[in-house]
Write a protein that holds these residues in place. Structure first.
Motif, PDB file in Angstrom:
ATOM      1  N   GLN A   9      -6.088  -3.822   0.465  1.00 13.78           N
ATOM      2  CA  GLN A   9      -6.693  -2.378   0.364  1.00 13.78           C
ATOM      3  C   GLN A   9      -7.760  -2.127   1.387  1.00 13.78           C
ATOM      4  OE1 GLN A   9      -6.797  -0.918  -2.924  1.00 13.78           O
ATOM      5  NE2 GLN A   9      -7.603   0.842  -1.770  1.00 13.78           N
ATOM      6  N   PHE A  10      -7.399  -0.693   1.815  1.00 10.70           N
ATOM      7  CA  PHE A  10      -8.458  -0.021   2.610  1.00 10.70           C
ATOM      8  C   PHE A  10      -9.497   0.418   1.799  1.00 10.70           C
ATOM      9  CE2 PHE A  10      -4.366   0.791   4.870  1.00 10.70           C
ATOM     10  CZ  PHE A  10      -4.773   0.130   6.189  1.00 10.70           C
ATOM     11  N   ILE A  13     -10.947   5.946   3.859  1.00  7.77           N
ATOM     12  CA  ILE A  13      -9.705   6.601   4.602  1.00  7.77           C
ATOM     13  C   ILE A  13      -9.870   6.344   6.000  1.00  7.77           C
ATOM     14  CG2 ILE A  13     -11.019   8.658   4.461  1.00  7.77           C
ATOM     15  CD1 ILE A  13      -7.066   8.159   3.706  1.00  7.77           C
ATOM     16  N   GLN A  16      -7.947   3.613   6.888  1.00 10.82           N
ATOM     17  CA  GLN A  16      -6.546   3.541   6.881  1.00 10.82           C
ATOM     18  C   GLN A  16      -5.821   4.553   7.714  1.00 10.82           C
ATOM     19  OE1 GLN A  16      -5.786   5.100   2.810  1.00 10.82           O
ATOM     20  NE2 GLN A  16      -3.650   5.284   3.124  1.00 10.82           N
ATOM     21  N   LYS A  17      -6.258   5.693   8.268  1.00 14.33           N
ATOM     22  CA  LYS A  17      -5.736   6.445   9.090  1.00 14.33           C
ATOM     23  C   LYS A  17      -5.668   5.710  10.427  1.00 14.33           C
ATOM     24  CE  LYS A  17      -8.327   9.976   8.644  1.00 14.33           C
ATOM     25  NZ  LYS A  17      -9.036  11.463   8.736  1.00 14.33           N
ATOM     26  N   PRO A  48       0.374   4.356   0.350  1.00 10.88           N
ATOM     27  CA  PRO A  48      -0.673   5.099   1.249  1.00 10.88           C
ATOM     28  C   PRO A  48      -1.512   6.024   0.168  1.00 10.88           C
ATOM     29  CG  PRO A  48       1.704   6.000   1.759  1.00 10.88           C
ATOM     30  CD  PRO A  48       1.716   4.702   0.750  1.00 10.88           C
ATOM     31  N   GLY A  51      -4.076   3.655  -0.530  1.00 10.58           N
ATOM     32  CA  GLY A  51      -4.657   2.876   0.474  1.00 10.58           C
ATOM     33  C   GLY A  51      -4.170   1.231   0.280  1.00 10.58           C
TER      34      GLY A  51
END
Length: 104
Positions: A9-10, A13, A16-17, A48, A51
């Protein structure tokens, strides 16, 4: 080697990007860290929209898990939950032994 179910899990954001930009390069370069002595990545799935995702892998132990997953945690803050898992054959064998021991 032990089978593992690793959920990830991120927490935000931006990580994640940045991680997906790195993943594009990582995959294009051959994803060498997905298979090394004591570690084999079997499957990696992505959600996605949340995440998150799941990795199914085999590892000799915690050092091999750390070698594969720690860079993603250190660079992008990915949070991992690593659970030992059973194959169909292993779970059937273990439950067969359990049920036999319960007869009496």
């Amino acid at each position: 080697m032990q089978l593992y179910n690793v959920t990830w899990q991120f927490p935000e954001i931006e990580g994640q990007k940045a991680a997906y930009a790195k993943l594009i390069d990582y995959m294009a370069s051959g994803a060498e860290a997905d298979c090394f002595d004591g570690f084999e990545l079997i499957s990696r799935t992505h959600c996605p929209q949340t995440g998150s995702g799941v990795v199914i892998c085999k590892a000799r132990g915690t050092k091999e898990l750390f070698k594969h997953f720690a860079p993603w945690r250190a660079m992008f803050g990915v949070e991992f939950d690593m659970q030992p898992a059973f194959s169909d054959e292993e779970v059937c064998e273990c439950h067969k032994e359990l049920f036999e021991s319960m007869v009496g």
